[in-house]
Design an enzyme around this catalytic site. Structure first.
Site, PDB file in Angstrom:
ATOM      1  CD  GLU A 177      -3.104  -0.370   0.111  1.00  0.00           C
ATOM      2  OE1 GLU A 177      -3.157  -0.063  -1.098  1.00  0.00           O
ATOM      3  OE2 GLU A 177      -3.702  -1.336   0.598  1.00  0.00           O
TER       4      GLU A 177
ATOM      5  CB  THR B  86       4.443   0.406  -2.683  1.00  0.00           C
ATOM      6  OG1 THR B  86       3.306  -0.356  -3.116  1.00  0.00           O
ATOM      7  CG2 THR B  86       4.798   0.026  -1.255  1.00  0.00           C
ATOM      8  CG  ASP B  87       0.339   3.081  -6.540  1.00  0.00           C
ATOM      9  OD1 ASP B  87       0.533   3.900  -5.616  1.00  0.00           O
ATOM     10  OD2 ASP B  87      -0.751   2.964  -7.136  1.00  0.00           O
TER      11      ASP B  87
ATOM     12  CB  ALA C 161     -16.041   1.345  -0.507  1.00  0.00           C
TER      13      ALA C 161
ATOM     14  CG  LEU D  50     -13.931  -1.670  -2.302  1.00  0.00           C
ATOM     15  CD1 LEU D  50     -15.263  -2.410  -2.213  1.00  0.00           C
ATOM     16  CD2 LEU D  50     -12.784  -2.571  -1.835  1.00  0.00           C
ATOM     17  CB  SER D  51     -10.341   0.763  -7.622  1.00  0.00           C
ATOM     18  OG  SER D  51      -9.190   0.844  -6.889  1.00  0.00           O
TER      19      SER D  51
ATOM     20  CB  SER E  91     -12.821   6.493 -10.055  1.00  0.00           C
ATOM     21  OG  SER E  91     -11.714   6.259  -9.230  1.00  0.00           O
TER      22      SER E  91
ATOM     23  CG  ASP F  56      -6.416   1.949  -7.535  1.00  0.00           C
ATOM     24  OD1 ASP F  56      -5.776   1.195  -6.794  1.00  0.00           O
ATOM     25  OD2 ASP F  56      -6.807   3.077  -7.197  1.00  0.00           O
TER      26      ASP F  56
HETATM   27  C1  GLA Z   1      -5.304   4.626  -3.955  1.00  0.00           C
HETATM   28  C2  GLA Z   1      -4.596   4.981  -5.270  1.00  0.00           C
HETATM   29  C3  GLA Z   1      -3.591   3.909  -5.639  1.00  0.00           C
HETATM   30  C4  GLA Z   1      -2.653   3.608  -4.470  1.00  0.00           C
HETATM   31  C5  GLA Z   1      -3.451   3.372  -3.182  1.00  0.00           C
HETATM   32  C6  GLA Z   1      -2.564   3.199  -1.981  1.00  0.00           C
HETATM   33  O1  GLA Z   1      -6.089   3.499  -4.131  1.00  0.00           O
HETATM   34  O2  GLA Z   1      -5.540   5.122  -6.301  1.00  0.00           O
HETATM   35  O3  GLA Z   1      -2.867   4.288  -6.780  1.00  0.00           O
HETATM   36  O4  GLA Z   1      -1.727   4.640  -4.302  1.00  0.00           O
HETATM   37  O5  GLA Z   1      -4.347   4.439  -2.930  1.00  0.00           O
HETATM   38  O6  GLA Z   1      -1.819   2.040  -2.095  1.00  0.00           O
END
Ligand code: GLA
Length: 409
Positions: free
Chosen positions: A60, A62-63, A150, A152-153, A155, A199
């Site tokens: 988390e 880290t991206d 939430a 959970l991505s 978008s 994501d």
């Molecule tokens: C959000 C961002 C991701 C990532 C996470 C944390 O989901 O959209 O790119 O940085 O936070 O790991």
């Protein structure tokens, strides 16, 4: 920066949901979206494409440090029914937003000009055109089961589903990582949400029964087998219903802190700091940056540890790695909140092998690796603890590792 819970406006495809949200609902299937498209536009779509929401097992924050992560796709997904238009118009409707929909000219799209949920699909079309792809208009109908706000991505699921639809409508045949990059650019530049690439890569490239080991610098990725059911386990996704919003500044501040730390250490990115160099590096950093760096370096190591365990088929041993990741996000990165901490602690006390918040933080979801026969007890314990603390009960979603973006009709 503060670890306080946020009750803000969600950034996902429903749009405008304030504070606590409804949980995810069951998937109505592609046929329903075809029918809704036909009702709205008077013709059947050329196709229906789906892209899932995700949870991250470990790795988390880290991206955006060029590091590693291990997300997986969820069964909840955004479905996009679409039909190519010859006149350059982009017409958008969403089952969740309702209303009269949005109509845009694709030639005039520019960052910052489209409000609400429509900025994600419009951003994808803009990003495709910017990258030199010869794409034009479309009629688009969106129906998503990914709960918004939430973490959970929702978008990314929407953006990736629209990118997959355009890929199909205009015969682009884009490789997965390129689709993910375009969807990220749509969110980052067009919609103004400073997300990383995790994501979108999960939503495009995930495979059923596996997590996705991703090197965010190179976008090299591979599926790592992850099927908890084989071990009599399950992955619970507990939505705390505390709305999480990436656009509110805290995420951008963390990103900037990491970039400043890398610059102070003379590194291109924090990914380039090996674990062995951490103690010396910490002595060279101001007190507000040292814990951020400690989290990123130890989190990259936890991804490597988790991948080794899963490759060896030792799913139960993943539990303590998840829990250690939560402690690091809570104590060093400070993106946890009272609700996520309570859900993690209660799940562990009720028999979970490991638990952690997942996603950007400040609310959102907790994942818990649980023995299948403890699943109901863990959920009940967390619900009871939430009630006792005065929080709305969490929504529970199944954490079955699912497929990435695909055509479904
Ligand atoms: C959000 C961002 C991701 C990532 C996470 C944390 O989901 O959209 O790119 O940085 O936070 O790991």
């Amino acid at each position: 920066m503060t670890a306080a819970p946020r009750h803000g406006v969600s950034k996902g495809p429903v749009g405008g949901a304030v504070g606590r949200r409804e949980g995810g609902r069951t998937d109505g299937g592609a046929a329903a979206v075809v029918g809704a498209f036909a009702d709205r536009y008077g013709e059947r779509p050329d196709g229906v494409w789906a892209a899932p929401g995700r949870v991250n097992l470990i790795g988390e924050h880290t991206d955006y440090n060029d590091g590693f992560c291990l997300p997986m796709a969820l069964p909840v997904a955004a479905r996009v029914a679409a039909r190519r238009r010859p006149d350059g118009l982009l017409r958008l409707h969403s089952a969740q937003a309702g209303g009269a929909g949005t109509e845009l000219g694709t030639a005039a799209l520019a960052p910052g000009t489209v409000p609400g949920w429509a900025r994600y699909p419009a951003g994808v079309v803009w990003a495709l055109k910017e990258a030199g792809h010869r794409v034009g208009g479309a009629d688009v109908y969106v129906d998503s089961t990914v709960p918004t706000g939430a973490g959970l991505s929702s978008s990314a699921a929407l953006s990736c589903a629209v990118a997959a639809a355009y890929d199909g409508l205009y015969g682009l045949d884009l490789p997965g990582p390129e689709t993910a990059r375009l969807a990220q650019r749509a969110e980052h530049v067009f919609a103004g949400v400073p997300c990383g690439i995790m994501d979108q890569m999960a939503s495009v490239c995930a495979t059923p029964g596996a997590a996705l080991h991703l090197d965010t610098r190179t976008l090299v990725h591979r599926p790592v087998p992850f099927d908890p059911t084989v071990h009599g386990l399950g992955l619970l996704v507990l939505d705390t219903r505390v709305a999480h919003d990436l656009a509110d500044g805290a995420y951008a501040a963390l990103r900037a802190g990491c970039e400043r730390a890398a610059a102070l250490l003379g590194l291109p990115a924090l990914r380039d700091l090996p674990a062995a160099g951490l103690p010396a590096a910490l002595t060279r950093l101001p007190p507000e940056l040292a814990p951020l760096v400690r989290h990123v370096v130890t989190e990259n190591a936890r991804v490597a540890e988790a991948v080794a365990l899963l490759d060896a088929g030792d799913v139960p041993a993943l539990g303590p790695v998840l829990t250690a990741g939560h402690a690091s996000l809570r104590d060093d990165y400070r993106v946890s909140c009272a609700e996520t901490d309570l859900a993690v602690d209660t799940a562990l006390a009720a028999g979970a092998l490991g638990a952690r918040m997942t996603g950007g933080g400040f609310g959102g979801c907790v994942i818990a690796l649980v023995p299948a026969d403890r699943s109901t007890a863990v959920t009940a314990a967390v619900t009871t603890a939430f009630r006792a603390a005065g929080h709305a009960p969490p929504a529970v979603l199944p954490g079955d590792p699912s497929a990435g973006a695909r055509r479904v009709w």
